[in-house]
Design a protein around this motif. Structure first.
Motif, short mmCIF file in Angstrom:
data_model
loop_
_atom_site.label_atom_id
_atom_site.label_comp_id
_atom_site.label_asym_id
_atom_site.label_seq_id
_atom_site.Cartn_x
_atom_site.Cartn_y
_atom_site.Cartn_z
N ASP A 1 1.04 -1.65 -0.01
CA ASP A 1 -0.18 0.01 0.14
C ASP A 1 0.64 1.05 0.21
O ASP A 1 1.02 2.63 -0.83
N ILE B 1 2.59 1.47 -3.50
CA ILE B 1 2.04 2.39 -4.43
C ILE B 1 1.46 3.68 -3.99
O ILE B 1 1.04 4.51 -5.31
N ARG C 1 1.78 6.78 -6.37
CA ARG C 1 0.86 7.60 -6.93
C ARG C 1 1.44 8.89 -7.04
O ARG C 1 1.15 10.16 -8.15
N GLU D 1 0.23 -2.72 -9.33
CA GLU D 1 -1.82 -2.33 -9.45
C GLU D 1 -1.84 -3.78 -9.65
O GLU D 1 -2.57 -4.89 -9.27
N ALA E 1 -2.79 -6.42 -7.13
CA ALA E 1 -4.83 -7.18 -7.97
C ALA E 1 -4.93 -8.62 -7.09
O ALA E 1 -5.77 -9.48 -6.61
N ASP F 1 -8.83 -8.77 -7.78
CA ASP F 1 -9.34 -7.25 -7.44
C ASP F 1 -9.22 -6.34 -9.09
O ASP F 1 -7.71 -6.36 -9.85
N ARG G 1 -8.02 -3.13 -9.10
CA ARG G 1 -6.94 -2.62 -9.60
C ARG G 1 -6.47 -3.53 -11.02
O ARG G 1 -5.92 -2.47 -11.53
N ARG H 1 -6.86 0.19 -13.40
CA ARG H 1 -6.30 0.39 -12.94
C ARG H 1 -4.97 0.87 -13.38
O ARG H 1 -4.07 1.33 -14.09
N GLY H 2 -4.45 -0.29 -13.12
CA GLY H 2 -2.86 -0.92 -13.90
C GLY H 2 -2.68 -0.74 -15.18
O GLY H 2 -1.42 -0.28 -15.99
#
Length: 431
Positions: free
Chosen positions: A230, A233, A237, A257, A261, A285, A288, A291-292
């Motif tokens: 977390d 990541i 970001r 991501e 996932a 996920d 994720r 987003r990835g």
């Protein structure tokens, strides 16, 4: 400083061992924010970490007796600030700046506990901490080791496993790095745009290794460390927002991501590893994954070609979009690993390529690659080399040789869960 000076504590002392576990958990999760805040406050990176460590010692002494504070991160920060003030007083350096710090600390302690620790407000401090740890006056090895220590909260032993070097070597790198930064009087700031390029490679390397430790913990009782992923990541970001025209920043974020996932399916109810072929892909996920893939598309859209992180993200994307292991485009994965090996050659990349070759063309051709790696000695002591060789031998029906390799891998594994799995394979109890 008494624990009651900063925030409320639990009503009674915790059970045996729970306070120590709480201290370890807080340090692992909050150390970067604590050291970052202290560095901004005292203006000295090395002093800031020393103060944080001293506060940690106080927590280990006080929390078992007095209870864990409601805001442990804020407690540690306040204790460290008080130690800084006391140290300056002893050194007869109580100038206007120190007086202001003391006043601010008193104001904080008068505030409500829930207002004392706002992690979102400290993003810039953590990012500054990464950049100062990746200062160009340091060697790359020192940059990564120092940042893993102060940003990732990893122990010297964990960093040593990540680097496949002795623990003493890591400790020496960290001590030397802190002394070098102090001698260089390195400013605690995000470097100007023209200087960022020379540091971005080291910064990305640090975030990558932190995430790798989260993906497969090098030691300890748990196979994964989600709190580290977390943080990696989150920092990626922040970095992507800071440097939106750098494709490899987006590529690394995409890789994280897409890999994270799968975290929900990588362990069973008991916390034991579940390998890729056995994972319930319905538990992956999808948010994720989306987003990835978007981050990888952003990187590709910059039109500068794929670097090492983008290529690894593309490999992760192949896994993410496949409905099963058999449905995976293994030929494409082999090609991507070949490309990765050309621009960022490493024995670990070659080991991963061999695993993909085994799926694409069979275990015999992959075994030849593994045997070459083994003969070279470059991965001596790395448990995944004999573990992979054991899998290939087992697929070839060479069961006794496979068990021997799994036994060697188990003896080298630092993680308790992974070692247990390898031991079961060595005994023939796990498929």
């Amino acid at each position: 400083m008494d624990a009651s000076e900063h925030g409320e504590t639990t009503p009674s002392a915790p059970e045996d061992g729970s306070a120590e576990r709480a201290v370890a958990a807080v340090w692992r999760i909050e150390s970067a924010r604590i050291v970052g805040t202290l560095t901004r406050t005292v203006g000295d990176f090395s002093l800031a970490e020393d103060l944080a460590q001293e506060a940690l010692v106080d927590a280990l002494r006080q929390w078992p007796e007095e209870g864990v504070p409601r805001n442990p991160g804020a407690w540690l920060t306040a204790v460290a600030k008080r130690k800084a003030i006391d140290g300056w007083r002893r050194a007869e350096r109580l100038d206007a700046r120190v007086a202001a710090l003391a006043h601010d600390l008193e104001q904080e302690q008068a505030a409500a506990p829930e207002l004392l620790w706002d992690p979102d407000a400290l993003d810039d401090d953590v990012l500054r901490l990464i950049f100062i740890a990746c200062h160009p006056v340091l060697s790359k090895e020192a940059q990564v080791a120092l940042t893993l220590r102060v940003v990732g909260g990893l122990s010297s032993e964990e960093i040593a496993r990540a680097f496949l070097v002795p623990t003493a070597t890591v400790q020496q790198r960290i001590v030397r790095a802190k002394k070098t930064l102090s001698a260089a009087n390195a400013p605690f700031e995000i470097p100007p745009r023209e200087e960022r390029a020379e540091r971005i490679g080291a910064v990305l390397g640090v975030l990558y290794l932190i995430f790798n430790e989260a993906h497969a913990a090098s030691s300890g009782p748990d196979w994964m460390r989600p709190e580290l992923s977390d943080e990696a990541i989150r920092l990626s970001r922040v970095l992507a927002a800071l440097m939106p025209r750098e494709p490899e920043v987006h590529g690394l974020l995409a890789l994280m991501e897409l890999t994270a996932a799968r975290f929900g399916a990588r362990v069973d109810r008991n916390g034991d590893p579940v390998l890729l072929a056995d994972q319930d892909r319905g538990r992956w996920d999808r948010g994720r994954i989306s987003r990835g893939r978007a981050s990888l598309a952003t990187a590709d859209g910059l039109g500068r070609g794929r670097g090492a992180y983008c290529l690894q993200a593309a490999i992760a994307e192949c896994h993410a979009v496949a409905s099963s292991v058999d449905d995976t485009d293994w030929d494409r994965i082999v090609l991507l690993y070949e490309a990765l090996g050309r621009i960022a050659p490493s024995p670990v990349v070659e080991l991963n390529r061999a695993a993909a070759v085994a799926m694409a063309t069979g275990p015999a051709s992959a075994l030849r690659i593994i045997d070459q790696l083994s003969a070279s000695g470059v991965l001596r002591g790395y448990h995944l080399l004999p573990a992979t060789r054991g899998e290939l031998l087992r697929r070839l029906g060479r069961e006794e040789e496979a068990r021997s390799e799994f036994a060697v891998a188990a003896s080298l594994a630092g993680n308790d869960r992974e070692r247990s799995l390898l031991e079961r394979k060595a005994s023939g109890a796990a498929s």
